[in-house]
Design a protein around this motif. Sequence first.
Motif, mmCIF file in Angstrom:
data_model
loop_
_atom_site.group_PDB
_atom_site.id
_atom_site.type_symbol
_atom_site.label_atom_id
_atom_site.label_comp_id
_atom_site.label_asym_id
_atom_site.label_seq_id
_atom_site.Cartn_x
_atom_site.Cartn_y
_atom_site.Cartn_z
ATOM 1 N N THR A 180 77.768 13.298 45.566
ATOM 2 C CA THR A 180 76.911 13.435 46.743
ATOM 3 C C THR A 180 77.287 14.638 47.594
ATOM 4 O O THR A 180 76.665 14.873 48.641
ATOM 5 C CB THR A 180 76.989 12.161 47.599
ATOM 6 N N GLY A 181 78.303 15.391 47.175
ATOM 7 C CA GLY A 181 78.766 16.537 47.956
ATOM 8 C C GLY A 181 79.912 16.182 48.866
ATOM 9 O O GLY A 181 80.026 16.725 49.963
ATOM 10 N N VAL A 182 80.793 15.278 48.408
ATOM 11 C CA VAL A 182 81.928 14.833 49.206
ATOM 12 C C VAL A 182 83.217 15.074 48.422
ATOM 13 O O VAL A 182 83.249 14.930 47.197
ATOM 14 C CB VAL A 182 81.792 13.332 49.579
ATOM 15 N N ALA A 183 84.262 15.486 49.115
ATOM 16 C CA ALA A 183 85.577 15.691 48.510
ATOM 17 C C ALA A 183 86.629 14.971 49.345
ATOM 18 O O ALA A 183 86.546 14.959 50.574
ATOM 19 C CB ALA A 183 85.910 17.178 48.407
ATOM 20 N N VAL A 184 87.609 14.384 48.679
ATOM 21 C CA VAL A 184 88.680 13.633 49.346
ATOM 22 C C VAL A 184 90.015 14.210 48.909
ATOM 23 O O VAL A 184 90.283 14.354 47.708
ATOM 24 C CB VAL A 184 88.618 12.129 48.987
ATOM 25 N N LEU A 213 77.935 19.087 45.386
ATOM 26 C CA LEU A 213 79.314 18.902 44.927
ATOM 27 C C LEU A 213 79.935 20.232 44.504
ATOM 28 O O LEU A 213 81.141 20.449 44.660
ATOM 29 C CB LEU A 213 79.385 17.879 43.796
ATOM 30 N N THR A 214 79.142 21.171 43.981
ATOM 31 C CA THR A 214 79.679 22.488 43.652
ATOM 32 C C THR A 214 80.119 23.221 44.908
ATOM 33 O O THR A 214 81.199 23.829 44.946
ATOM 34 C CB THR A 214 78.625 23.324 42.900
ATOM 35 N N ALA A 215 79.291 23.137 45.966
ATOM 36 C CA ALA A 215 79.618 23.842 47.213
ATOM 37 C C ALA A 215 80.874 23.273 47.854
ATOM 38 O O ALA A 215 81.748 24.024 48.305
ATOM 39 C CB ALA A 215 78.439 23.756 48.175
ATOM 40 N N VAL A 216 80.989 21.947 47.902
ATOM 41 C CA VAL A 216 82.163 21.359 48.554
ATOM 42 C C VAL A 216 83.423 21.624 47.734
ATOM 43 O O VAL A 216 84.505 21.843 48.279
ATOM 44 C CB VAL A 216 81.951 19.852 48.813
ATOM 45 N N HIS A 217 83.297 21.646 46.402
ATOM 46 C CA HIS A 217 84.464 21.955 45.575
ATOM 47 C C HIS A 217 84.907 23.399 45.794
ATOM 48 O O HIS A 217 86.117 23.684 45.862
ATOM 49 C CB HIS A 217 84.140 21.739 44.100
ATOM 50 N N GLN A 218 83.952 24.305 45.917
ATOM 51 C CA GLN A 218 84.292 25.700 46.153
ATOM 52 C C GLN A 218 85.022 25.888 47.476
ATOM 53 O O GLN A 218 85.882 26.763 47.606
ATOM 54 C CB GLN A 218 83.027 26.562 46.139
ATOM 55 N N GLN A 219 84.718 25.061 48.456
ATOM 56 C CA GLN A 219 85.343 25.191 49.767
ATOM 57 C C GLN A 219 86.660 24.430 49.874
ATOM 58 O O GLN A 219 87.559 24.841 50.598
ATOM 59 C CB GLN A 219 84.384 24.692 50.857
ATOM 60 N N GLY A 232 88.302 22.288 46.923
ATOM 61 C CA GLY A 232 89.126 22.075 45.744
ATOM 62 C C GLY A 232 89.407 23.306 44.925
ATOM 63 O O GLY A 232 90.143 23.245 43.932
ATOM 64 N N ARG A 233 88.845 24.444 45.308
ATOM 65 C CA ARG A 233 89.026 25.655 44.518
ATOM 66 C C ARG A 233 90.494 26.071 44.503
ATOM 67 O O ARG A 233 91.166 26.050 45.513
ATOM 68 C CB ARG A 233 88.175 26.772 45.112
ATOM 69 N N MET A 234 90.961 26.463 43.314
ATOM 70 C CA MET A 234 92.333 26.928 43.176
ATOM 71 C C MET A 234 92.324 28.316 42.531
ATOM 72 O O MET A 234 91.911 28.474 41.386
ATOM 73 C CB MET A 234 93.156 25.956 42.316
ATOM 74 N N THR A 235 92.723 29.332 43.278
ATOM 75 C CA THR A 235 92.792 30.693 42.770
ATOM 76 C C THR A 235 94.232 31.000 42.387
ATOM 77 O O THR A 235 95.113 31.014 43.244
ATOM 78 C CB THR A 235 92.309 31.700 43.830
ATOM 79 N N PRO A 236 94.523 31.224 41.102
ATOM 80 C CA PRO A 236 95.915 31.452 40.679
ATOM 81 C C PRO A 236 96.444 32.786 41.177
ATOM 82 O O PRO A 236 95.693 33.762 41.317
ATOM 83 C CB PRO A 236 95.822 31.421 39.152
ATOM 84 N N VAL A 243 89.296 18.079 28.965
ATOM 85 C CA VAL A 243 89.122 19.513 29.199
ATOM 86 C C VAL A 243 88.497 19.752 30.572
ATOM 87 O O VAL A 243 88.956 20.598 31.352
ATOM 88 C CB VAL A 243 88.250 20.132 28.089
ATOM 89 N N LEU A 244 87.442 19.017 30.893
ATOM 90 C CA LEU A 244 86.759 19.181 32.180
ATOM 91 C C LEU A 244 87.658 18.768 33.336
ATOM 92 O O LEU A 244 87.652 19.391 34.398
ATOM 93 C CB LEU A 244 85.461 18.371 32.181
ATOM 94 N N HIS A 245 88.438 17.710 33.130
ATOM 95 C CA HIS A 245 89.364 17.238 34.167
ATOM 96 C C HIS A 245 90.427 18.298 34.459
ATOM 97 O O HIS A 245 90.665 18.649 35.623
ATOM 98 C CB HIS A 245 90.018 15.940 33.711
ATOM 99 N N TYR A 246 91.071 18.820 33.408
ATOM 100 C CA TYR A 246 92.094 19.852 33.594
ATOM 101 C C TYR A 246 91.519 21.055 34.323
ATOM 102 O O TYR A 246 92.108 21.582 35.272
ATOM 103 C CB TYR A 246 92.646 20.300 32.235
ATOM 104 N N SER A 247 90.376 21.530 33.849
ATOM 105 C CA SER A 247 89.803 22.759 34.384
ATOM 106 C C SER A 247 89.327 22.587 35.820
ATOM 107 O O SER A 247 89.503 23.480 36.649
ATOM 108 C CB SER A 247 88.655 23.226 33.493
ATOM 109 N N LEU A 248 88.743 21.437 36.149
ATOM 110 C CA LEU A 248 88.295 21.190 37.521
ATOM 111 C C LEU A 248 89.458 21.247 38.500
ATOM 112 O O LEU A 248 89.323 21.749 39.620
ATOM 113 C CB LEU A 248 87.609 19.825 37.614
ATOM 114 N N LEU A 249 90.628 20.752 38.078
ATOM 115 C CA LEU A 249 91.798 20.719 38.945
ATOM 116 C C LEU A 249 92.565 22.043 38.946
ATOM 117 O O LEU A 249 93.601 22.146 39.601
ATOM 118 C CB LEU A 249 92.728 19.579 38.537
#
Length: 623
Positions: free
Chosen positions: A212-216, A257-263, A265-269, A448-454
């Motif tokens: 729904t566009g929510v992150a915890v 959910l893409t927008a909230v993850h970008q703000q 949960g995003r991880m830039t190495p 694969v999706l779980h690893y990459s999302l995190l």
Amino acid sequence: MARRRGESSSPGTERSLEASSREMSEPWKGALGCVGVALLFLMTIGVLYWQVAERPEPAWLMKGQLSGLLWHSKKSALALRSVLGEQPFALIQPRHLPLSGHTLLTNHCWFNQSRLCSSWDGVSELQILLEPINQSLAECYRVEWTPRHCQVALKDCFSMDNVSWYGGGSMHSQYWPINNADIDSQPFIISNLQDTPTGYGSVLERYFLGSTGVAVQVQPEVPVHIGIESEKWLCLGIPPSAEMVPLRYTVCVSDSLTAVHQQVGRMTPAALPDTGVLQFPFWRLQKAADIVPKLEHNLRSLSNKLKQHQLGDGVLDLTEQHTQLLFAEVPFVMKWRGKFVVKLNLSNEEARDWFVAQAHRLHRRLEVKYITLEGGEGRPNIEWFQHHSGQFSSDEYITQFTLLAEELGNTTIISTATQTAHIPVFVRMAPRQSDWSYAGLRGLIPTVLHYSLLGYSFFIPDAVGGSLTKGFLADEELFIRWLQIVTFLPVMSFSTPPWVFGENWIVNVTQMCIQRHQSFVVPLIIKQAAELASLGHPVFRPLWWVSPGDPKTLTVDDEFLIGDEVLVAPVTAPGRVHRDIYLPGSSYQWKDMNTAQVFDGGTLLQDYPVPLTNVPVFIRQDS
């Protein structure tokens, strides 16, 4: 002549009266119809006016620019909702509150619009702080529950009703989304899934993403317990304790959910691991050896077989037993796999320096391509360790262990990871069962999706066919379908060589997959790695990444994207030569690499042919 009383009228007279009645009724029917339409129109206008102008304003506890909090008294739950409409972001049920009657919530900080304070006598206190949006597109609420006495078990549960959830910890049977999982509430730490299959596995972050566009995000210092009630609730909690530790977490919302993850949960190495490793398949030596000459003979034999079957250059993957045989001073770090060993004291600088020196000696002496640091998960003797060495918790130890791995170079492989997605090392995927279940092949793409999302896009997949089988794999179909998926992942890894099946066609398919991986997949991954480094976008993406508003994409667990360019749709069930394939993105077109057919995005391809030697791959075309 006058008609007498009781005398019947003639048939002609009756027909005349009936005709007159019909003439009078037709206009009335039309008039009544017009009145009905007018009433319906007025009722519609009234409803719209009530919704726009007269509808009562929701009783917001807090209200931001994008969202607001309401108290659902019947469900005794906090409802996080859009201020622009009825869109629900999340329903949060505090399980520690009284259950008798309708629980009420009163804001004692009503004078501060960005703060909510409430309390329940003898149970808990609640504080919520609404953070300003500023430059971010997400709106965040910092939540803190504090117990009022030491017997209170704090617990907040997020509803799964019409919400797909992702993230958290990897699992023995990996699902995408995690709604289908069923895990009892337990400490949210990394454990060895071979020993504790009901626990959380090798890659874990205190981060959950809702459709729904929510992150915890749970604060790192909180000793949180996580439980999943299948298809119902995702629960965060803290058991009773004398310290009365607060439960702290942050909830953020955005328009997708893409927008909230970008703000959030995003991880830039900070840097990337050595991508040169991707070119070489890993071949694990299976034969046991108890003396060095026998081990060297087995290594030469495997190398000769690879040349004989024209499988190209590769990396010979030694187990820890083989490495210990070649280099007797290998530093084991914990009680693990039936061996009684010592846990390295990472809080001691002298111990760390000793470990790094030993690893460098191993590099020089054996001229190895990489070193794998396995172990660190779970809590063997953790109470003693906390008392004697720096007060590391289990996951803090894993984080320090990863930082130690970074000192060994960017070809180092680790087996566990948490809060270290920014570090340039590879993560080895946990061993999988050699079957078609979610603990085997069916769970490979969700993993694969779980690893990459995190944030862990550079991983070493488990060996083709799974590595938990005893001896070599015997199922040809499982080997081929597994091989087809691994072809599109960072590294191809084998424990069952293709020649053991005695079929030349299996060796030929393996050759073609390795060539495809080296010529097509590796350059594509390196290209997407640049986007990961600059924008934090994962290399491997779920279908909803390009179409977050399409509900059909939320539960697809047998397809994945490499960047936004390539869609892979393998077969993950036995005996299938046809499958349904969903192509996301209404503004896209997708071209089948095998047939050159082009399809519109938003299309479901039903019973698409997928013979055993083929895997559907689609290239995005801008429409």
